[in-house]
Scaffold this active site. Structure first.
Site, PDB file in Angstrom:
ATOM      1  N   LYS A  35       0.786  -1.240   0.285  1.00  0.00           N
ATOM      2  CA  LYS A  35      -0.021  -0.368   0.432  1.00  0.00           C
ATOM      3  C   LYS A  35       0.875   1.192  -0.076  1.00  0.00           C
ATOM      4  O   LYS A  35       0.483   1.983  -0.457  1.00  0.00           O
ATOM      5  CB  LYS A  35      -1.398   0.136   1.269  1.00  0.00           C
ATOM      6  CG  LYS A  35      -1.932   1.315   1.509  1.00  0.00           C
ATOM      7  CD  LYS A  35      -2.548   1.369   2.257  1.00  0.00           C
ATOM      8  CE  LYS A  35      -3.557  -0.322   2.721  1.00  0.00           C
ATOM      9  NZ  LYS A  35      -4.525   0.073   4.250  1.00  0.00           N
ATOM     10  N   THR A 121     -13.446   6.033  13.800  1.00  0.00           N
ATOM     11  CA  THR A 121     -14.818   5.327  14.527  1.00  0.00           C
ATOM     12  C   THR A 121     -14.953   5.011  15.846  1.00  0.00           C
ATOM     13  O   THR A 121     -13.901   3.416  15.708  1.00  0.00           O
ATOM     14  CB  THR A 121     -15.644   5.427  13.911  1.00  0.00           C
ATOM     15  OG1 THR A 121     -15.944   6.215  12.398  1.00  0.00           O
ATOM     16  CG2 THR A 121     -16.827   4.715  13.982  1.00  0.00           C
ATOM     17  N   GLU A 146     -13.968  12.080  11.288  1.00  0.00           N
ATOM     18  CA  GLU A 146     -14.617  11.986  10.087  1.00  0.00           C
ATOM     19  C   GLU A 146     -16.647  12.008   9.624  1.00  0.00           C
ATOM     20  O   GLU A 146     -16.575  10.819  10.139  1.00  0.00           O
ATOM     21  CB  GLU A 146     -13.395  10.887   9.188  1.00  0.00           C
ATOM     22  CG  GLU A 146     -13.705   9.721   9.749  1.00  0.00           C
ATOM     23  CD  GLU A 146     -14.808   9.227   8.644  1.00  0.00           C
ATOM     24  OE1 GLU A 146     -15.032   9.558   8.137  1.00  0.00           O
ATOM     25  OE2 GLU A 146     -15.220   7.718   9.489  1.00  0.00           O
ATOM     26  N   PHE A 147     -16.429  12.544   8.741  1.00  0.00           N
ATOM     27  CA  PHE A 147     -17.644  12.681   8.067  1.00  0.00           C
ATOM     28  C   PHE A 147     -17.393  11.984   6.857  1.00  0.00           C
ATOM     29  O   PHE A 147     -18.267  12.646   5.948  1.00  0.00           O
ATOM     30  CB  PHE A 147     -18.499  13.308   8.428  1.00  0.00           C
ATOM     31  CG  PHE A 147     -18.575  14.145   9.760  1.00  0.00           C
ATOM     32  CD1 PHE A 147     -18.967  12.973  10.988  1.00  0.00           C
ATOM     33  CD2 PHE A 147     -17.817  14.614  10.885  1.00  0.00           C
ATOM     34  CE1 PHE A 147     -19.461  13.510  11.759  1.00  0.00           C
ATOM     35  CE2 PHE A 147     -18.265  15.038  11.692  1.00  0.00           C
ATOM     36  CZ  PHE A 147     -18.360  14.232  12.725  1.00  0.00           C
ATOM     37  N   LEU A 148     -16.872  11.316   6.711  1.00  0.00           N
ATOM     38  CA  LEU A 148     -16.881  10.882   4.865  1.00  0.00           C
ATOM     39  C   LEU A 148     -17.831   9.613   4.276  1.00  0.00           C
ATOM     40  O   LEU A 148     -17.976   9.368   4.587  1.00  0.00           O
ATOM     41  CB  LEU A 148     -15.481   9.876   4.699  1.00  0.00           C
ATOM     42  CG  LEU A 148     -14.441  11.170   5.383  1.00  0.00           C
ATOM     43  CD1 LEU A 148     -13.021  10.279   4.762  1.00  0.00           C
ATOM     44  CD2 LEU A 148     -14.571  12.510   4.455  1.00  0.00           C
ATOM     45  N   GLU A 150     -18.410   7.811   0.733  1.00  0.00           N
ATOM     46  CA  GLU A 150     -17.274   7.722  -0.373  1.00  0.00           C
ATOM     47  C   GLU A 150     -18.094   7.467  -1.483  1.00  0.00           C
ATOM     48  O   GLU A 150     -19.469   7.422  -1.814  1.00  0.00           O
ATOM     49  CB  GLU A 150     -17.238   5.801   0.485  1.00  0.00           C
ATOM     50  CG  GLU A 150     -17.045   5.276   0.983  1.00  0.00           C
ATOM     51  CD  GLU A 150     -16.183   3.584   1.031  1.00  0.00           C
ATOM     52  OE1 GLU A 150     -15.743   3.122  -0.435  1.00  0.00           O
ATOM     53  OE2 GLU A 150     -16.668   2.786   2.062  1.00  0.00           O
ATOM     54  N   LEU A 252     -34.276   8.612   1.973  1.00  0.00           N
ATOM     55  CA  LEU A 252     -35.424   7.772   1.816  1.00  0.00           C
ATOM     56  C   LEU A 252     -35.694   7.326   0.618  1.00  0.00           C
ATOM     57  O   LEU A 252     -35.963   7.014   0.171  1.00  0.00           O
ATOM     58  CB  LEU A 252     -37.278   8.888   2.155  1.00  0.00           C
ATOM     59  CG  LEU A 252     -36.802   9.363   2.915  1.00  0.00           C
ATOM     60  CD1 LEU A 252     -38.111  10.213   3.438  1.00  0.00           C
ATOM     61  CD2 LEU A 252     -36.966   8.537   4.662  1.00  0.00           C
ATOM     62  N   CYS A 262     -19.635   1.172   6.993  1.00  0.00           N
ATOM     63  CA  CYS A 262     -18.651   1.791   8.361  1.00  0.00           C
ATOM     64  C   CYS A 262     -20.690   1.927   8.775  1.00  0.00           C
ATOM     65  O   CYS A 262     -20.905   1.219  10.402  1.00  0.00           O
ATOM     66  CB  CYS A 262     -19.796   3.539   7.596  1.00  0.00           C
ATOM     67  SG  CYS A 262     -17.649   3.991   7.598  1.00  0.00           S
ATOM     68  N   ARG A 332     -17.456  -4.106   1.198  1.00  0.00           N
ATOM     69  CA  ARG A 332     -17.384  -4.863   1.790  1.00  0.00           C
ATOM     70  C   ARG A 332     -18.930  -4.853   2.639  1.00  0.00           C
ATOM     71  O   ARG A 332     -19.425  -3.815   2.194  1.00  0.00           O
ATOM     72  CB  ARG A 332     -16.764  -3.776   3.461  1.00  0.00           C
ATOM     73  CG  ARG A 332     -15.452  -4.380   3.271  1.00  0.00           C
ATOM     74  CD  ARG A 332     -14.232  -2.969   3.980  1.00  0.00           C
ATOM     75  NE  ARG A 332     -14.946  -1.767   3.674  1.00  0.00           N
ATOM     76  CZ  ARG A 332     -14.013  -0.587   4.494  1.00  0.00           C
ATOM     77  NH1 ARG A 332     -13.571  -1.020   5.814  1.00  0.00           N
ATOM     78  NH2 ARG A 332     -14.706   0.546   4.361  1.00  0.00           N
TER      79      ARG A 332
END
Length: 436
Positions: A35, A121, A146-148, A150, A252, A262, A332
């Site tokens: 990586k 998280t 974080e509030f990402l 994808e 919705l 997540c 995932r």
């Protein structure tokens, strides 16, 4: 400012590249040599729009470097920890092995005045447990969730809708908050809300947000279950209630439900932590949120079976999508692949196509048949199933064009992303999720 980012997976790689793009000197540290080699070449090891360009620019500028050596963190003013917190193999709780390992490895290189900023998280209470080890070095621990999203992670990092920083209630905490404000100076200068809290609140913000979003998705899917036995149309229902500003239309969308790395594991970990705190009843509804979500996958399979006359043995079924959501190669807990595997188990001849996720899907589910080209994947299919709402499926594939490729005339819209009337007018049997 010199920053280190510990953990260069999805969160860490995006964060490192984004911080370099706004002018910081950043070193990303990860234990995976392959990586690190990829990132050092400016190549993203996963698909995320705009990330590769950001990586390449950061590496070529010299502001962004990657290594496997933790010693490279020495001299950074802020150390971000962005390692994974997967679900434990023997339960619902979060596995903090990687968080603890990252902190232990970083401790020898911390200096008085350094800031360690947790971004992973974690269960509420984690920061309080980690703090004594970090504070013993003279450094200060903050929690900066974080509030990402994808597919939008680069934008969400550079132009966040809010910044949350959990700090200790002392002078060191105040100083740490001001330093984080400097780190995020472009967003702060643009007026992004900068919310300073205690550790526990900052930890809860992320899991509470994910729990709410998961609940909203499962709520509309529960309404879809009712719609299916009453003849109502859940898409019209969502439109109607979505006009209420207290509810809103986003999230919705009824369909085969949420997946990814997540929401599923975070709501399960939240439930497990609440049980540990003696308040399991407060979030007991999250168990049903999870159950509703998983039921929708089985419902999609049943729609395919019903559409093909009650059995799918040796029927060719093409699934449009493998990733858990568009603009990502993340598989995932992918509802798309879950549906594919279930159909294969019933004897269907299953073909899967996806613009970005085939390589990842093939590694996990080699038993499935994959074709990269959309039209080739559709050729001679008895049924088409929309399971990931990529634009080239949801917007660009017309029923008229599909008619030139397939023998069957059955579509199962697992994301309610198609115009049912248009497909039916073109001679297709259309089946939606919670739609008549």
């Amino acid at each position: 400012m010199r920053l280190s980012v510990i953990g260069c997976g999805y969160l860490g790689a995006v964060h490192a590249a984004a911080m370099a793009s706004i002018g910081h000197e950043v070193v990303g540290i990860d234990v995976d040599p392959a990586k690190v080699e990829s990132l050092s070449r400016g190549e993203a090891p996963f698909y995320e729009p705009d990330l590769e360009e950001l990586l390449a620019a950061g590496v070529s500028s010299g502001r962004l470097k990657f290594t496997t050596e933790m010693a490279a963190a020495s001299g950074a003013s802020v150390h971000f920890i962005g390692v994974g917190t997967p679900q434990q193999k023997d339960g619902y709780a979060a596995d903090l092995t990687y968080v603890n390992a990252a902190v232990d490895a970083l401790l020898p290189y911390l200096r008085p005045g350094d800031i360690v900023a947790g971004k992973s998280t974690v269960p509420v209470g984690t920061a309080a447990e980690l703090a004594p080890r970090i504070e013993a070095t003279g450094a200060t621990l903050v929690w900066n969730p974080e509030f990402l999203r994808e597919g939008w992670a680069v934008k969400d990092t550079i132009e966040p809708d809010r910044l949350v920083v959990g700090v200790p209630a002392d002078a060191a905490g105040e100083a740490a908050a001001e330093l984080l404000r400097e780190v995020y100076h472009p967003a702060a200068a643009a007026g992004t809300p900068f919310i300073v809290t205690d550790w526990a609140t900052a930890e809860l913000v992320k899991v509470a947000a994910n729990a709410f979003l998961a609940t909203k998705i499962s709520f509309i899917n529960a309404m879809a279950e009712i719609a299916e036995v009453t003849g109502a149309d859940v898409t019209q229902l969502a439109d109607a209630i979505g006009h209420d500003v207290r509810i809103g239309r986003r999230f919705l969308g009824a369909g085969i439900g949420f997946g990814g790395g997540c929401l599923p594991k975070d709501i399960r970990a939240f439930s497990a932590r609440a049980e540990e705190l003696g308040r399991g009843e407060a979030v007991a509804f999250l168990r049903e949120v999870d159950a509703i979500n998983l039921r929708r996958r089985e419902r999609a399979v049943q729609l395919v079976v019903d559409a093909l006359g009650g059995q799918v043995h040796e029927k060719k079924v093409t699934l449009l999508g493998a990733a858990f959501k568009p603009y990502s190669d993340d598989i995932r807990d992918s509802p798309a692949l879950d549906v594919a595997v279930r159909l294969l188990g019933l004897g269907a001849s299953v073909t899967v196509t996806d613009p970005a996720a085939i390589a990842n899907a093939r590694r996990v589910h080699p038993q499935l048949h994959y074709i990269e080209d959309r039209d080739e994947a559709l050729r001679d299919a008895d049924a088409i199933v929309l399971v990931t709402e990529w634009d080239e499926y949801r917007r660009e594939l017309t029923p008229e064009h599909a008619s030139t490729l397939t023998g069957g005339r059955v579509v199962v819209d697992g994301r309610n992303g198609w115009d049912a009337a248009a497909w039916r007018a073109a001679g297709w049997s259309y089946y939606g999720m919670g739609r008549p």
